[in-house]
Design a protein around this motif. Structure first.
Motif, PDB file in Angstrom:
ATOM      1  N   ASP A 377       0.831  -1.206   0.000  1.00 23.14           N
ATOM      2  CA  ASP A 377       0.000   0.000   0.000  1.00 23.14           C
ATOM      3  C   ASP A 377       0.867   1.258   0.000  1.00 23.14           C
ATOM      4  O   ASP A 377       0.566   2.226  -0.708  1.00 23.14           O
ATOM      5  CB  ASP A 377      -0.917  -0.020   1.223  1.00 23.14           C
ATOM      6  CG  ASP A 377      -1.764   1.232   1.327  1.00 23.14           C
ATOM      7  OD1 ASP A 377      -2.647   1.420   0.474  1.00 23.14           O
ATOM      8  OD2 ASP A 377      -1.538   2.033   2.268  1.00 23.14           O
ATOM      9  N   TYR A 379       3.948   1.541  -1.164  1.00 24.06           N
ATOM     10  CA  TYR A 379       4.553   1.684  -2.495  1.00 24.06           C
ATOM     11  C   TYR A 379       3.557   2.273  -3.487  1.00 24.06           C
ATOM     12  O   TYR A 379       3.896   3.138  -4.303  1.00 24.06           O
ATOM     13  CB  TYR A 379       5.017   0.319  -3.007  1.00 24.06           C
ATOM     14  CG  TYR A 379       6.289  -0.203  -2.363  1.00 24.06           C
ATOM     15  CD1 TYR A 379       7.256   0.662  -1.871  1.00 24.06           C
ATOM     16  CD2 TYR A 379       6.531  -1.577  -2.281  1.00 24.06           C
ATOM     17  CE1 TYR A 379       8.426   0.184  -1.294  1.00 24.06           C
ATOM     18  CE2 TYR A 379       7.696  -2.070  -1.716  1.00 24.06           C
ATOM     19  CZ  TYR A 379       8.639  -1.192  -1.221  1.00 24.06           C
ATOM     20  OH  TYR A 379       9.787  -1.672  -0.654  1.00 24.06           O
ATOM     21  N   THR A 380       2.325   1.813  -3.413  1.00 24.86           N
ATOM     22  CA  THR A 380       1.295   2.305  -4.325  1.00 24.86           C
ATOM     23  C   THR A 380       1.047   3.794  -4.091  1.00 24.86           C
ATOM     24  O   THR A 380       0.933   4.581  -5.045  1.00 24.86           O
ATOM     25  CB  THR A 380      -0.010   1.514  -4.133  1.00 24.86           C
ATOM     26  OG1 THR A 380       0.233   0.132  -4.403  1.00 24.86           O
ATOM     27  CG2 THR A 380      -1.099   2.032  -5.055  1.00 24.86           C
ATOM     28  N   ARG A 381       0.979   4.183  -2.812  1.00 21.60           N
ATOM     29  CA  ARG A 381       0.722   5.597  -2.490  1.00 21.60           C
ATOM     30  C   ARG A 381       1.844   6.509  -2.960  1.00 21.60           C
ATOM     31  O   ARG A 381       1.614   7.680  -3.266  1.00 21.60           O
ATOM     32  CB  ARG A 381       0.546   5.766  -0.985  1.00 21.60           C
ATOM     33  CG  ARG A 381      -0.744   5.180  -0.436  1.00 21.60           C
ATOM     34  CD  ARG A 381      -0.881   5.565   1.024  1.00 21.60           C
ATOM     35  NE  ARG A 381      -2.010   4.922   1.667  1.00 21.60           N
ATOM     36  CZ  ARG A 381      -2.391   5.166   2.917  1.00 21.60           C
ATOM     37  NH1 ARG A 381      -1.718   6.042   3.651  1.00 21.60           N
ATOM     38  NH2 ARG A 381      -3.421   4.536   3.435  1.00 21.60           N
ATOM     39  N   ASP A 383       3.681   6.004  -5.600  1.00 19.44           N
ATOM     40  CA  ASP A 383       3.866   5.820  -7.042  1.00 19.44           C
ATOM     41  C   ASP A 383       5.114   4.991  -7.343  1.00 19.44           C
ATOM     42  O   ASP A 383       5.990   5.392  -8.119  1.00 19.44           O
ATOM     43  CB  ASP A 383       3.952   7.193  -7.734  1.00 19.44           C
ATOM     44  CG  ASP A 383       3.766   7.061  -9.249  1.00 19.44           C
ATOM     45  OD1 ASP A 383       3.149   6.056  -9.675  1.00 19.44           O
ATOM     46  OD2 ASP A 383       4.252   7.939  -9.996  1.00 19.44           O
ATOM     47  N   PRO A 385       5.033   1.478  -8.540  1.00 19.04           N
ATOM     48  CA  PRO A 385       4.362   0.238  -8.963  1.00 19.04           C
ATOM     49  C   PRO A 385       5.316  -0.920  -9.189  1.00 19.04           C
ATOM     50  O   PRO A 385       4.974  -2.075  -8.924  1.00 19.04           O
ATOM     51  CB  PRO A 385       3.650   0.645 -10.253  1.00 19.04           C
ATOM     52  CG  PRO A 385       4.410   1.832 -10.757  1.00 19.04           C
ATOM     53  CD  PRO A 385       4.854   2.566  -9.536  1.00 19.04           C
ATOM     54  N   THR A 388       5.984  -2.551  -5.976  1.00 19.62           N
ATOM     55  CA  THR A 388       4.814  -3.326  -5.541  1.00 19.62           C
ATOM     56  C   THR A 388       4.794  -4.683  -6.225  1.00 19.62           C
ATOM     57  O   THR A 388       4.554  -5.714  -5.589  1.00 19.62           O
ATOM     58  CB  THR A 388       3.514  -2.564  -5.872  1.00 19.62           C
ATOM     59  OG1 THR A 388       3.561  -1.259  -5.322  1.00 19.62           O
ATOM     60  CG2 THR A 388       2.308  -3.308  -5.306  1.00 19.62           C
ATOM     61  N   ALA A 411      -1.368  -6.093  -8.797  1.00 22.13           N
ATOM     62  CA  ALA A 411      -0.220  -5.184  -8.838  1.00 22.13           C
ATOM     63  C   ALA A 411       0.345  -5.089 -10.256  1.00 22.13           C
ATOM     64  O   ALA A 411       0.698  -3.996 -10.726  1.00 22.13           O
ATOM     65  CB  ALA A 411       0.857  -5.668  -7.868  1.00 22.13           C
ATOM     66  N   ALA A 414      -1.826  -3.034 -12.589  1.00 20.89           N
ATOM     67  CA  ALA A 414      -1.630  -1.602 -12.322  1.00 20.89           C
ATOM     68  C   ALA A 414      -0.318  -1.103 -12.906  1.00 20.89           C
ATOM     69  O   ALA A 414      -0.207   0.060 -13.313  1.00 20.89           O
ATOM     70  CB  ALA A 414      -1.672  -1.352 -10.813  1.00 20.89           C
TER      71      ALA A 414
END
Length: 558
Positions: A377, A379-381, A383, A385, A388, A411, A414
């Protein structure tokens, strides 16, 4: 009778307790009327004392010493007393007037007695009533400041010996012992009220210790001793506030008590004393807590106390130090630290601890999955990817399950790299299947089904096998395109429930029969299905629930 009716009893007690109370009306005895109250005994599992309070225009209330009544409920025993009272409604006004007259008469008689006659009466009653004598002895000791006498009485109150059989107080006797032990709280408060609060502090602590020792050999199924422990804790707090004790000594006792097993009985929270301890006492409290934690860094009680004190002082670094001193091998403690740092507005350090948790977990198959989710989460926030995907790929490689595959897929989609990642993941699962790894080939079927790659899932199941649930899913999803294959699966799976009984087996069989019927319909062989169902009904005709269920679904045969 002050508005007491069966309807009100039903509303107070609820339907279940009211109905059960009807059966106890004949067990009511010793009804005693007062001005505003009615008391009686009701025999249930044991004999219980009940009291109805009549409060004019307000709703009646009541109390009963049965376990359900002690939780504040209007129990079946109160219902039984209420129904008994309603039956005597015509006589109630006279009874209440008589009660008031008796009270006034008693007061007048006692007031008119000489001092010597009154003393003689009290002595006579004490000789007849041992408990009255003990209560008066306690009050006398409190009045003259006889701490030794009160201590002796408290020890008597907390002595479980007279109630114990073979060294243990059984449930039938625990209630009486709890009633006696509860008097210790009043005894301590009487010392405080007499102006000797410092002495009552020592008495409260001694009583807590004695109660903790006694409760180990008592059947406390009703939880009464937790209430007594809470009462002693409240008395201790009151006496400390009244006495103004040595703050450093109090801090030491609070820490020692919090780390002892007896803490579960009293639930004394050192932070409840914060305003009393002040700056000096709280500093001592923290010092003693640190010393205890440094002696036993892995002790749950020591860590819990340290963390609570640190959080109350907003000392996040100490909270982290406590966690860091005993890191779990699966990364769970790293996750706790990361969450604390996130909450404190320190995201960079939080991320470092989360990543460290992954690095320091020897086997990602055993990692706390919440740590994986937390880091993914983050890593996603931020940016990231690719990071992730790497995290999810490594976790899938270590723990090949449908869930880790789904997480990798989300993942990778995305990050726009799913086709490549999918081939790598499926290659791992095919290698597992080729090595006759049962777990691996079963997971491969699941992920292919989840990807809606039905043909590949069917080939894998044919080549490496599948469990019945997977075969059923394959048949259900393949029926429109592979009706013959689906029909073969349904027919095979239907064999087992035909040998079983019970509604669950019947429902399972009917569900399969519906699939078989649809398969024959798609293959344009309805006569074959009719013959199959006819033979089945003939063989299963004694299972009436099955026949009824088949009829409900139009599975009637020829």
């Amino acid at each position: 009778m002050d508005g007491l009716t069966e309807a009100k009893l039903r509303a107070l007690a609820g339907e279940r307790s009211f109905e059960r109370g009807l059966a106890y009306v004949d067990e009511v005895s010793g009804v005693e009327f007062g001005d505003g109250w009615i008391r009686a005994s009701v025999r249930g599992t044991e004999r219980y004392e009940v009291e109805l309070l009549l409060r004019g225009r307000r709703k009646p209330a009541g109390a009963c010493d049965c376990p359900y009544g002690q939780e504040g409920n209007f129990c079946k025993h109160l219902v039984a007393l209420g129904l008994t009272v309603i039956a005597q409604d015509a006589d109630l006004p006279r009874r209440r007037k008589a009660a008031r007259d008796r009270t006034r008469g008693l007061d007048a008689w006692l007031t008119g007695m000489s001092r010597d006659d009154l003393l003689a009466l009290v002595r006579e009653e004490m000789a007849e009533d041992r408990n009255l004598r003990k209560r008066l002895e306690l009050r006398a000791a409190s009045a003259r400041g006889d701490v030794a006498g009160i201590r002796s009485r408290i020890r008597e109150l907390l002595d479980s010996g007279p109630f114990a059989r073979y060294g243990y107080v059984e449930y039938a006797d625990a209630h009486a012992y709890a009633d006696q032990a509860a008097q210790a709280v009043d005894a301590i408060r009487s010392v405080t009220a007499s102006g000797r609060a410092a002495d009552s502090i020592a008495l409260a602590r001694e009583a807590i210790g004695m109660l903790a020792a006694a409760v180990e050999s008592v059947d406390d199924s009703d939880g009464r001793f937790g209430e007594i422990g809470a009462g002693l804790a409240a008395a201790h707090h009151e006496t400390c506030r009244a006495a103004g004790p040595d703050l450093v000594e109090l801090a030491h006792w609070l820490v020692t008590h919090a780390l002892d097993d007896v803490a579960d009985l009293t639930d004394i929270d050192p932070l409840d004393y914060e305003d009393l301890l002040g700056e000096q006492g709280m500093a001592a409290l923290r010092r003693y807590a640190v010393e205890a934690w440094q002696t036993n860094r892995t002790g749950w009680a020591e860590k819990h106390l340290m963390q609570r004190l640190a959080k109350s002082g907003r000392d996040i670094d100490t909270v982290i130090a406590v966690h860091a001193a005993d890191l779990a091998p699966n990364g769970h403690t790293h996750l706790l630290i990361a969450r604390e740092l996130d909450a404190a507005g320190r995201p960079v350090e939080a991320l470092e601890w989360a990543e460290r948790g992954i690095r320091e977990t020897e086997d990602l198959a055993t990692v706390d999955t919440a740590l994986i989710d937390h880091l993914a989460d983050r890593y996603t926030r931020t940016d990231r990817p690719a990071d992730t995907v790497t995290l999810r790929r490594d976790h899938f490689a270590a723990r090949r399950t449908l869930l880790t595959y789904q997480q990798l897929r989300a993942a990778a989609i995305a990050a726009a790299c799913w086709p490549t990642e999918r081939e790598k993941a499926l290659a791992r699962l095919r290698d597992d299947a080729a090595r006759a790894d049962t777990r691996g080939d079963r997971v491969l079927v699941d992920v292919l089904l989840d990807d809606k790659d039905i043909d590949a899932a069917w080939r894998t199941a044919d080549e490496h096998g599948a469990h019945d649930g997977q075969w059923l899913t394959l048949a259900d999803r393949s029926r429109p395109t592979r009706p013959a294959d689906a029909l073969a699966v349904y027919l095979r799976l239907a064999a087992r429930p035909t040998r079983e009984t019970g509604n669950r087996a019947y429902e399972q069989l009917v569900s399969l029969l519906l699939g078989i019927r649809d398969g024959h319909r798609r293959l344009s062989t309805p006569d074959d299905f009719t013959a199959y169902v006819t033979d089945l009904r003939a063989a299963q005709k004694r299972k009436r629930n099955l026949m009824r269920l088949m009829d409900d679904h139009g599975l009637s045969g020829a």
